[in-house]
Design a protein around this motif. Structure first.
Motif, PDB file in Angstrom:
ATOM      1  N   ALA A  68      85.005 -24.681   7.006  1.00 48.56           N
ATOM      2  CA  ALA A  68      84.564 -23.481   7.719  1.00 48.56           C
ATOM      3  C   ALA A  68      83.827 -22.531   6.776  1.00 48.56           C
ATOM      4  CB  ALA A  68      85.770 -22.778   8.346  1.00 48.56           C
ATOM      5  N   LEU A  69      84.333 -22.361   5.564  1.00 52.26           N
ATOM      6  CA  LEU A  69      83.678 -21.483   4.587  1.00 52.26           C
ATOM      7  C   LEU A  69      82.304 -22.020   4.206  1.00 52.26           C
ATOM      8  CD1 LEU A  69      86.779 -20.706   2.350  1.00 52.26           C
ATOM      9  CD2 LEU A  69      85.466 -19.012   3.627  1.00 52.26           C
ATOM     10  N   MET A  70      82.195 -23.343   4.072  1.00 54.15           N
ATOM     11  CA  MET A  70      80.899 -23.957   3.754  1.00 54.15           C
ATOM     12  C   MET A  70      79.877 -23.650   4.846  1.00 54.15           C
ATOM     13  SD  MET A  70      82.105 -27.744   2.538  1.00 54.15           S
ATOM     14  CE  MET A  70      83.182 -28.023   1.132  1.00 54.15           C
ATOM     15  N   ASP A  71      80.271 -23.875   6.095  1.00 54.21           N
ATOM     16  CA  ASP A  71      79.340 -23.655   7.207  1.00 54.21           C
ATOM     17  C   ASP A  71      78.940 -22.180   7.298  1.00 54.21           C
ATOM     18  OD1 ASP A  71      79.508 -26.325   7.853  1.00 54.21           O
ATOM     19  OD2 ASP A  71      81.063 -26.050   9.365  1.00 54.21           O
ATOM     20  N   LEU A  72      79.912 -21.298   7.160  1.00 52.88           N
ATOM     21  CA  LEU A  72      79.625 -19.868   7.271  1.00 52.88           C
ATOM     22  C   LEU A  72      78.733 -19.380   6.134  1.00 52.88           C
ATOM     23  CD1 LEU A  72      83.168 -18.597   8.313  1.00 52.88           C
ATOM     24  CD2 LEU A  72      81.102 -18.506   9.721  1.00 52.88           C
TER      25      LEU A  72
ATOM     26  N   ALA B 111      78.481 -13.909  -0.490  1.00 54.20           N
ATOM     27  CA  ALA B 111      79.191 -13.808  -1.773  1.00 54.20           C
ATOM     28  C   ALA B 111      80.704 -13.838  -1.553  1.00 54.20           C
ATOM     29  CB  ALA B 111      78.782 -12.525  -2.498  1.00 54.20           C
ATOM     30  N   GLY B 112      81.183 -13.129  -0.522  1.00 54.12           N
ATOM     31  CA  GLY B 112      82.610 -13.149  -0.231  1.00 54.12           C
ATOM     32  C   GLY B 112      83.099 -14.521   0.186  1.00 54.12           C
ATOM     33  N   LEU B 113      82.308 -15.207   1.002  1.00 50.44           N
ATOM     34  CA  LEU B 113      82.666 -16.558   1.421  1.00 50.44           C
ATOM     35  C   LEU B 113      82.693 -17.512   0.224  1.00 50.44           C
ATOM     36  CD1 LEU B 113      80.393 -16.640   4.587  1.00 50.44           C
ATOM     37  CD2 LEU B 113      82.903 -16.666   4.619  1.00 50.44           C
ATOM     38  N   THR B 114      81.735 -17.330  -0.675  1.00 46.56           N
ATOM     39  CA  THR B 114      81.675 -18.166  -1.877  1.00 46.56           C
ATOM     40  C   THR B 114      82.901 -17.963  -2.746  1.00 46.56           C
ATOM     41  OG1 THR B 114      79.253 -18.123  -1.852  1.00 46.56           O
ATOM     42  CG2 THR B 114      80.321 -18.669  -3.943  1.00 46.56           C
ATOM     43  N   ALA B 115      83.262 -16.696  -2.960  1.00 48.63           N
ATOM     44  CA  ALA B 115      84.456 -16.400  -3.769  1.00 48.63           C
ATOM     45  C   ALA B 115      85.702 -16.983  -3.109  1.00 48.63           C
ATOM     46  CB  ALA B 115      84.600 -14.890  -3.955  1.00 48.63           C
ATOM     47  N   GLY B 116      85.785 -16.859  -1.777  1.00 45.77           N
ATOM     48  CA  GLY B 116      86.927 -17.423  -1.068  1.00 45.77           C
ATOM     49  C   GLY B 116      86.996 -18.933  -1.201  1.00 45.77           C
ATOM     50  N   GLY B 117      85.841 -19.597  -1.111  1.00 47.59           N
ATOM     51  CA  GLY B 117      85.814 -21.045  -1.252  1.00 47.59           C
ATOM     52  C   GLY B 117      86.249 -21.501  -2.636  1.00 47.59           C
ATOM     53  N   LEU B 118      85.796 -20.806  -3.665  1.00 53.53           N
ATOM     54  CA  LEU B 118      86.183 -21.178  -5.028  1.00 53.53           C
ATOM     55  C   LEU B 118      87.675 -20.963  -5.250  1.00 53.53           C
ATOM     56  CD1 LEU B 118      83.122 -19.760  -6.990  1.00 53.53           C
ATOM     57  CD2 LEU B 118      83.742 -22.170  -6.711  1.00 53.53           C
TER      58      LEU B 118
ATOM     59  N   PHE C  18      80.297 -24.556  -3.484  1.00 56.26           N
ATOM     60  CA  PHE C  18      80.323 -23.104  -3.678  1.00 56.26           C
ATOM     61  C   PHE C  18      79.603 -22.706  -4.968  1.00 56.26           C
ATOM     62  CE2 PHE C  18      83.790 -24.262  -0.872  1.00 56.26           C
ATOM     63  CZ  PHE C  18      83.463 -23.477   0.227  1.00 56.26           C
ATOM     64  N   TRP C  19      79.545 -23.620  -5.940  1.00 61.59           N
ATOM     65  CA  TRP C  19      78.643 -23.375  -7.071  1.00 61.59           C
ATOM     66  C   TRP C  19      77.203 -23.249  -6.561  1.00 61.59           C
ATOM     67  CZ3 TRP C  19      80.782 -27.995 -10.415  1.00 61.59           C
ATOM     68  CH2 TRP C  19      82.018 -27.637 -10.959  1.00 61.59           C
ATOM     69  N   TYR C  20      76.867 -24.077  -5.596  1.00 64.47           N
ATOM     70  CA  TYR C  20      75.531 -24.036  -4.995  1.00 64.47           C
ATOM     71  C   TYR C  20      75.233 -22.640  -4.443  1.00 64.47           C
ATOM     72  CZ  TYR C  20      72.157 -24.946  -1.136  1.00 64.47           C
ATOM     73  OH  TYR C  20      71.110 -24.913  -0.249  1.00 64.47           O
ATOM     74  N   HIS C  21      76.159 -22.074  -3.747  1.00 63.96           N
ATOM     75  CA  HIS C  21      75.922 -20.736  -3.173  1.00 63.96           C
ATOM     76  C   HIS C  21      75.905 -19.670  -4.267  1.00 63.96           C
ATOM     77  CE1 HIS C  21      75.708 -21.632   1.082  1.00 63.96           C
ATOM     78  NE2 HIS C  21      76.578 -22.591   0.849  1.00 63.96           N
ATOM     79  N   GLU C  22      76.679 -19.868  -5.308  1.00 67.20           N
ATOM     80  CA  GLU C  22      76.574 -18.969  -6.467  1.00 67.20           C
ATOM     81  C   GLU C  22      75.157 -19.013  -7.033  1.00 67.20           C
ATOM     82  OE1 GLU C  22      80.495 -18.184  -9.177  1.00 67.20           O
ATOM     83  OE2 GLU C  22      79.553 -20.142  -9.348  1.00 67.20           O
TER      84      GLU C  22
ATOM     85  N   GLN D 181      84.284  -4.648 -10.478  1.00 66.05           N
ATOM     86  CA  GLN D 181      84.135  -4.996  -9.055  1.00 66.05           C
ATOM     87  C   GLN D 181      82.672  -5.277  -8.711  1.00 66.05           C
ATOM     88  OE1 GLN D 181      85.999  -1.421  -7.602  1.00 66.05           O
ATOM     89  NE2 GLN D 181      87.879  -2.504  -7.013  1.00 66.05           N
ATOM     90  N   ILE D 182      81.759  -4.453  -9.239  1.00 63.78           N
ATOM     91  CA  ILE D 182      80.333  -4.681  -8.991  1.00 63.78           C
ATOM     92  C   ILE D 182      79.918  -6.024  -9.576  1.00 63.78           C
ATOM     93  CG2 ILE D 182      78.004  -3.834  -9.467  1.00 63.78           C
ATOM     94  CD1 ILE D 182      79.213  -0.993  -9.591  1.00 63.78           C
ATOM     95  N   ALA D 183      80.397  -6.322 -10.769  1.00 63.24           N
ATOM     96  CA  ALA D 183      80.046  -7.575 -11.431  1.00 63.24           C
ATOM     97  C   ALA D 183      80.517  -8.778 -10.618  1.00 63.24           C
ATOM     98  CB  ALA D 183      80.661  -7.610 -12.831  1.00 63.24           C
ATOM     99  N   GLU D 184      81.734  -8.694 -10.090  1.00 62.22           N
ATOM    100  CA  GLU D 184      82.252  -9.804  -9.279  1.00 62.22           C
ATOM    101  C   GLU D 184      81.433  -9.973  -8.013  1.00 62.22           C
ATOM    102  OE1 GLU D 184      86.276  -8.636  -8.724  1.00 62.22           O
ATOM    103  OE2 GLU D 184      86.962  -9.459 -10.643  1.00 62.22           O
ATOM    104  N   ARG D 185      81.010  -8.874  -7.391  1.00 63.44           N
ATOM    105  CA  ARG D 185      80.247  -8.959  -6.151  1.00 63.44           C
ATOM    106  C   ARG D 185      78.863  -9.557  -6.398  1.00 63.44           C
ATOM    107  NH1 ARG D 185      80.319  -5.859  -1.481  1.00 63.44           N
ATOM    108  NH2 ARG D 185      82.554  -5.786  -1.812  1.00 63.44           N
TER     109      ARG D 185
END
Length: 896
Positions: free
Chosen positions: A583-587, A601-608, A623-627, A858-862
């Motif tokens: 689901a995270l991949m598709d979203l 970015a939030g979905l990517t962090a959640g997937g990792l 999720f590396w791909y989305h990064e 927090q900014i860096a993580e986002r």
């Protein structure tokens, strides 16, 4: 003072007595509880095991005066003055200090001298005077077990210790009657630990506890510290968690006596309710026979063990530990009889009836095993995967035939590995299946489950693919599960020939996936009517598998958004790990194309985060791909290159061509953003050569515009025109509105007719794809400027710049600004610009986040930066805005 000290310390520290630091904190805070100069009494109450004894012990161990400890004993509850005898014997040497009638009263009451029993007032006064003179702290545990005579005296004393150094600190169990009169005395309730503290305690004491067991322990303990410390030991070596967790001896004792004191019919009814927590009153009434259910439950209700909920029509245990105690103290024969009774009561409910019959069985029984398998298939259809695996495993346990046992274990392993991501548990089940049936009786489910376990262990994709093909040739059973596995492996492998073994698949969902997902360029358009129908079904179908399968079919034709709501719910923490990942991949794909990059970015962090667990680590590359994509579009070219290199190395080690292709897509965008069009062209051609839309490489659709634009910018017009022809001949525009926009834009790029761009921008849904459309506007603006149509050029370039700024696509925004300057318009970042207008898109984005109160970390993580890089940006931002403090950011950037 005593109440305040206990209130502050009890729950936060003494209750959490598992850690020394916490106990010390409780001791320090509570030492004054019963030892202050003003004296007094405090009663501490709470459920069994909640930490009352820990609190009392902490106080007693650190008191700076005489401490008298009096633990209540149930066996002494009927012995007159038994408690007082144990409490006052340590003060025997001080009896003579009282003299006269007081001394005689104490000696006679405690059985040390002969004589008539003293008057209650005289005796109570003597005890009070003795404690006050000694300045003692009397600590009473299990106050509810103090005998009646002692309780009357101590109740008198408790109200007369003020103004002295003497004090009384006593604990009793909530809801258990006793002889001590508590009215008017201050009380402190020791509450269970909250969810966060409970999880922290488990993590500290049992770091290796299985996640499923951890969740069950937390749910059963409900914050009870003793249960949190004891339950993990009782389930640590259990191969499969039972519905009701067993209790160790210490936990059994909390409620065993109360349960044993109930009438036999009440214990039987409680056992029925405990073995099926969802059974309503109607089912229980049918199980016990007649209308005597409420009469049977009445003794347990009076004792506070259960209550009958009139709204839900169910029996509710006052604490999950009581339910566990009811089951634990029962005999195995009683439990089997209760399960058989419940199976009869659930005659029309296949799942519940099958489960209870399975629990009642004492040996292999094919009829029960078959019924359990039927129930498991129903569970699979409505998405209860954990229950499905457990039920099918129980069916295997009851299978008389080795072949049937092996088949059922293999199917359970497949669901565990494919849907739940539990590779380790699946490997155990596969080992059992192999042991049961031997090499010659492998099934398609066995092959599929083994393939997923092999992937998780790092076996290259092509090796796993070959293994499944060999297994499929000789395996028994329907081929669908293995065909789905082959398709998954072919997708990861990224090579057309890996798809050929499933070309003839007939399963409708798999057939749709092959046509829309595997090679949409050649088969996608014809499959669109079937996809639309499947999307309509998926919106109403409760099966999570159906939703995820159809969402995958929708990926390359840009229709994931139809299922966004269902996918978002699946991506939540309640779903199994593998389903969450899909689901995270598709979203994430959907969010990227929509320009919702913060969401991506939030979905990517959640997937990792999910991929950090065993059984799911293979999927990190997605999720590396989305990064890498986010780094590229935001202009962080070095970071994009580093992530792409990691993906490429990983792809080579695992034989995952898909990961390599995805890495190239990110490199295309990174090169495009830094205006290295030759590199962009080479990376795009590595995905799909010019003039060709590579077979079974659907990402070729996502880089077609980039390939054509880069070819034109590097003098390769022939290649650009050939690729446009390929798009036209394949009918790519019919696949989706977004691809229609990009295909028309590609036509416009190679044509001399500017009206083609106007037609592109007039197409419906252009507002849904802001990044793609802004790039089309940028290309159109560039052409208009070179044609010296400056006014029209500025209109397109301004719109493109605004879109890029809003997205945070810094490289493209800077190119739009450069084009605007060339078209004769001063831009916001031109020399002399002031305030927010002087900031680059990325600087403005960082300034907004900092103004909203986010820290550098927090900014860096986002933004996938380092905190040091964020600090460097802010160092440049402050002078541009004319400020020196972070607090001034909000006013300085204003509406920007």
């Amino acid at each position: 003072a005593a109440t305040n000290a206990a209130t502050n310390a009890a729950t936060n520290a003494a209750t959490n007595a598992a850690t020394n630091a916490a106990t010390n904190a409780a001791t320090n805070a509570a030492t004054g509880t019963g030892t202050s100069a003003t004296g007094g009494t405090l009663l501490v109450t709470g459920d069994p095991g909640v930490g009352k004894t820990a609190l009392l012990t902490a106080v007693a161990d650190t008191a700076d005066r005489l401490v008298i400890r009096l633990p209540g004993a149930q066996y002494e509850a009927e012995v007159g003055f038994a408690g007082l005898n144990r409490a006052l014997l340590p003060l025997l040497g001080h009896f003579g200090d009282l003299g006269g009638a007081h001394e005689r009263a104490l000696r006679v009451a405690l059985g040390l001298s002969d004589g008539a029993m003293p008057e209650p007032l005289l005796l109570s006064s003597a005890v009070t005077l003795l404690l006050r003179r000694a300045g003692a702290l009397l600590v009473i545990d299990d106050l509810q077990w103090i005998d009646r005579a002692s309780a009357q005296v101590l109740g008198f004393v408790a109200r007369r210790l003020g103004g002295s150094r003497a004090a009384m600190l006593a604990a009793y169990r909530t809801g258990v009657p006793g002889f001590f009169d508590r009215s008017g005395l201050p009380e402190h309730e020791v509450r269970p630990l909250d969810a966060g503290a409970s999880a922290e305690l488990l993590a500290a004491r049992f770091p290796a506890l299985d996640p499923e067991a951890r969740d069950r322990v937390l749910a059963t303990a409900q914050g009870n510290p003793l249960a949190l410390l004891e339950l993990p030991r009782s389930v640590r070596d259990v191969p499969r968690l039972p519905p009701v967790l067993p209790l160790g001896k210490r936990l059994q004792q909390l409620y065993a006596d109360r349960i044993a004191a109930l009438p036999p019919e009440t214990r039987h009814t409680l056992l029925l309710a405990a073995l099926d927590g969802d059974a309503g009153l109607a089912v229980l009434a049918a199980a016990v026979g007649g209308d005597r259910l409420l009469d049977d439950l009445e003794p347990a209700e009076r004792d506070g063990l259960v209550r009958v909920d009139g709204d839900t029509r169910q029996v509710v245990f006052q604490h999950p530990l009581i339910r566990s105690a009811v089951v634990t103290v029962s005999t195995a024969a009683a439990r089997r009889r209760a399960h058989s009774t419940l199976a009869t009561a659930f005659g029309d409910d296949v799942e519940r009836r099958a489960w209870h019959l399975g629990e009642a069985a004492t040996g292999p029984d094919e009829a029960v095993a078959a019924l359990l398998e039927r129930a498991a298939q129903q569970m699979l259809r409505h998405g209860d995967l954990q229950a499905m695996v457990a039920t099918l495993t129980r069916a295997a346990d009851l299978s008389p035939s080795a072949a049937e046992r092996s088949r059922r274990l293999a199917e359970a392993a497949y669901v565990g590995a494919e849907a739940l991501g539990e590779a380790r548990s699946a490997a155990d089940l596969l080992a059992q299946a192999r042991k049961a049936a031997g090499e010659e009786n492998a099934t398609t489910h066995y092959a599929s489950a083994a393939a997923l376990v092999m992937l998780d262990s790092g076996t290259p994709v092509d090796v796993v693919h070959a293994f499944v093909l060999r297994a499929l040739e000789s395996a028994d059973g329907p081929p669908e599960s293995a065909q789905w596995t082959i398709a998954l492996l072919a997708f990861f492998g990224g090579r057309a020939e890996m798809w050929r073994p499933v070309d003839g698949a007939t399963d409708p969902e798999l057939r749709l996936a092959l046509d829309t997902f595997a090679d949409p360029v050649r088969t996608g358009v014809a499959a669109l009517p079937r996809l639309e129908a499947a999307l309509d079904v998926a919106l109403r179908d409760p099966s999570h598998d159906t939703v995820l399968n159809v969402a995958g079919c929708a990926m390359f034709v840009d229709r994931i958004g139809v299922l966004r709501g269902r996918l978002t719910r699946l991506a939540g923490e309640g779903a199994p790990a593998r389903q969450r990942l899909v689901a995270l991949m598709d979203l994430a794909v959907d969010a990227f194309h929509r320009g919702a990059w913060e969401e991506q970015a939030g979905l990517t962090a959640g997937g990792l985060t999910v991929c950090a667990a065993p059984g799911t680590q293979f999927f990190r590359f997605y999720f590396w791909y989305h990064e890498a994509l986010l780094h590229a579009v935001h202009g962080r070219h070095d970071e994009a290159a580093a992530v792409a290199e990691r993906m490429t190395d990983w792809a080579a080690a695992h034989g995952a061509g898909l990961a390599a292709t995805m890495a190239r897509h990110a490199l295309v965008l990174a090169a495009y953003g830094r205006e290295d069009f030759d590199a962009a062209y080479r990376h795009a051609c590595a995905i799909s050569p010019p003039g060709t839309l590579a077979s079974h490489v659907p990402i070729a659709l996502w880089v077609a515009f980039d390939l054509i634009y880069a070819a034109l910018r590097t003098g390769r017009r022939h290649d650009a025109e050939a690729h446009v022809r390929a798009l036209r001949e394949a009918g790519v525009a019919a696949l989706s509105p977004r691809l229609a926009i990009l295909t028309a834009a590609c036509e416009a790029l190679v044509a001399d007719d500017d009206t083609l761009f106007e037609r592109v921008l007039a197409l419906p849904t252009v507002e849904q794809w802001p990044f793609d459309v802004a790039r089309v506007r940028l290309a159109y603006g560039e052409r208009l400027r070179r044609s010296r149509e400056a006014v029209e050029a500025r209109l397109q370039l301004e719109a493109a710049r605004a879109a890029f700024r809003k997205l945070g696509a810094a490289p493209w925004a800077e190119r739009a600004e450069a084009e605007l300057r060339a078209a004769g318009q001063a831009t916001r970042t031109a020399a002399g610009a002031r305030g927010a207008e002087a900031l680059t898109p990325q600087e403005l984005q960082i300034a907004r986040m900092a103004a909203a109160g986010m820290t550098n970390k927090q900014i860096a993580e986002r933004l996938f930066l380092s905190p040091r890089t964020v600090g460097g940006h802010l160092y440049q931002i402050f002078p541009k805005l004319g400020i020196t403090k972070r607090a001034a950011l909000r006013d300085a950037i204003g509406e920007a």
